[in-house]
Structures are given as structure tokens and as C-alpha cells.
Write a protein that holds these residues in place. Structure first.
Motif, PDB file in Angstrom:
ATOM      1  N   ARG A   1       0.839  -1.192   0.000  1.00  0.00           N
ATOM      2  CA  ARG A   1       0.000   0.000   0.000  1.00  0.00           C
ATOM      3  C   ARG A   1       0.875   1.243   0.000  1.00  0.00           C
ATOM      4  N   GLN A   2       0.595   2.133  -0.931  1.00  0.00           N
ATOM      5  CA  GLN A   2       1.326   3.395  -1.039  1.00  0.00           C
ATOM      6  C   GLN A   2       0.828   4.354   0.027  1.00  0.00           C
ATOM      7  N   GLU A   3       1.755   5.013   0.723  1.00  0.00           N
ATOM      8  CA  GLU A   3       1.397   5.984   1.745  1.00  0.00           C
ATOM      9  C   GLU A   3       1.406   7.374   1.126  1.00  0.00           C
ATOM     10  N   VAL A   4       0.386   8.175   1.467  1.00  0.00           N
ATOM     11  CA  VAL A   4       0.256   9.518   0.920  1.00  0.00           C
ATOM     12  C   VAL A   4       0.158  10.505   2.074  1.00  0.00           C
ATOM     13  N   LEU A   5       1.064  11.456   2.119  1.00  0.00           N
ATOM     14  CA  LEU A   5       1.032  12.500   3.144  1.00  0.00           C
ATOM     15  C   LEU A   5       0.398  13.740   2.538  1.00  0.00           C
ATOM     16  N   LEU A   6      -0.730  14.171   3.090  1.00  0.00           N
ATOM     17  CA  LEU A   6      -1.419  15.362   2.599  1.00  0.00           C
ATOM     18  C   LEU A   6      -0.798  16.615   3.201  1.00  0.00           C
ATOM     19  N   GLN A   7      -1.045  17.745   2.581  1.00  0.00           N
ATOM     20  CA  GLN A   7      -0.488  19.007   3.072  1.00  0.00           C
ATOM     21  C   GLN A   7      -0.971  19.343   4.478  1.00  0.00           C
TER      22      GLN A   7
ATOM     23  N   ILE B   1      -2.448  11.282   6.806  1.00  0.00           N
ATOM     24  CA  ILE B   1      -1.806  10.228   6.021  1.00  0.00           C
ATOM     25  C   ILE B   1      -2.891   9.293   5.502  1.00  0.00           C
ATOM     26  N   LEU B   2      -2.879   9.072   4.200  1.00  0.00           N
ATOM     27  CA  LEU B   2      -3.790   8.129   3.557  1.00  0.00           C
ATOM     28  C   LEU B   2      -2.962   7.012   2.940  1.00  0.00           C
ATOM     29  N   HIS B   3      -3.623   5.901   2.651  1.00  0.00           N
ATOM     30  CA  HIS B   3      -2.975   4.768   1.990  1.00  0.00           C
ATOM     31  C   HIS B   3      -3.843   4.337   0.817  1.00  0.00           C
ATOM     32  N   THR B   4      -3.206   3.802  -0.226  1.00  0.00           N
ATOM     33  CA  THR B   4      -3.998   3.253  -1.311  1.00  0.00           C
ATOM     34  C   THR B   4      -4.880   2.154  -0.735  1.00  0.00           C
TER      35      THR B   4
ATOM     36  N   LYS C   1      -6.767   4.683  -5.398  1.00  0.00           N
ATOM     37  CA  LYS C   1      -6.086   3.703  -6.230  1.00  0.00           C
ATOM     38  C   LYS C   1      -4.647   4.092  -6.532  1.00  0.00           C
ATOM     39  N   ASN C   2      -4.424   5.365  -6.862  1.00  0.00           N
ATOM     40  CA  ASN C   2      -3.097   5.827  -7.230  1.00  0.00           C
ATOM     41  C   ASN C   2      -3.003   7.324  -6.944  1.00  0.00           C
ATOM     42  N   VAL C   3      -1.811   7.773  -6.559  1.00  0.00           N
ATOM     43  CA  VAL C   3      -1.606   9.187  -6.250  1.00  0.00           C
ATOM     44  C   VAL C   3      -0.320   9.655  -6.914  1.00  0.00           C
ATOM     45  N   ASP C   4      -0.379  10.848  -7.453  1.00  0.00           N
ATOM     46  CA  ASP C   4       0.777  11.475  -8.088  1.00  0.00           C
ATOM     47  C   ASP C   4       0.731  12.939  -7.668  1.00  0.00           C
ATOM     48  N   GLU C   5       1.775  13.692  -7.921  1.00  0.00           N
ATOM     49  CA  GLU C   5       1.751  15.120  -7.593  1.00  0.00           C
ATOM     50  C   GLU C   5       0.696  15.856  -8.408  1.00  0.00           C
ATOM     51  N   GLN C   6       0.364  15.342  -9.571  1.00  0.00           N
ATOM     52  CA  GLN C   6      -0.565  16.003 -10.485  1.00  0.00           C
ATOM     53  C   GLN C   6      -2.017  15.570 -10.303  1.00  0.00           C
ATOM     54  N   PHE C   7      -2.260  14.351  -9.834  1.00  0.00           N
ATOM     55  CA  PHE C   7      -3.629  13.835  -9.798  1.00  0.00           C
ATOM     56  C   PHE C   7      -3.781  12.713  -8.774  1.00  0.00           C
TER      57      PHE C   7
END
Length: 84
Positions: A6-12, A16-19, A43-49
Motif C-alpha cells: 500500500r502506497q502511503e500519501v502524506l497530505l499538506q 496520512i492516507l494509503h492506497t 487507487k493511485n496518487v501522483d503530484e498532479q492527480f
């Protein structure tokens, strides 16, 4: 045995969210006159979308929301919490 990573995503804002997490997204594109709402599995996170799996019982679909259109992201549930 295959294990999903699972990809970890840190929001501004520090969240913290995970796929695999189910999230509510509030967004507004330049063409929209009102804010739009969408719920789906991250499902997927990138800097753009971000990409969401918005599948329902008999309908498979995916939605891509661009970063500059985002207004708010709210976590609804965690995939790991369901499995425990």
C-alpha cells in the motif's frame, strides 16, 4: 503468497492516507459551476492527480481528479480496519 504493497500519501494538512482507503473528495473544475463530490477507493496518487476506484455493485469505473481541482479530501474508512 502475494501481498499488496500500500502506497502511503502524506497530505499538506498532515493527514496520512494509503492506497485502498475509501475517501470522499470535494473538487471543482474550471467548467463546473458548483463543487462536485466523489467517493471511492484510493487507487493511485501522483503530484498532479489522484485516481479513485468508484466501482459500484454492477458498475466498474475509475475517476481521475487533478490536484489543482481538489478542495478537500476526507477519509471514510481504512482497508486494514476491515480486514482486522
Amino acid at each position: 503468497m502475494i501481498q499488496e504493497v500500500r502506497q502511503e500519501v502524506l497530505l499538506q494538512n498532515g493527514d496520512i492516507l494509503h492506497t485502498g482507503d475509501i475517501i470522499n473528495v470535494k473538487y471543482k473544475t474550471m467548467e463546473d459551476t458548483k463543487k462536485q463530490f466523489c467517493q471511492g477507493r484510493l487507487k493511485n496518487v501522483d503530484e498532479q492527480f489522484i485516481q479513485l476506484d468508484t466501482s459500484k455493485k454492477y458498475n466498474t469505473s475509475e475517476k481521475t481528479i487533478y490536484a489543482w481541482d481538489l478542495i478537500d479530501i476526507e477519509k471514510v474508512s481504512d482497508e486494514d480496519e476491515k480486514n482486522n
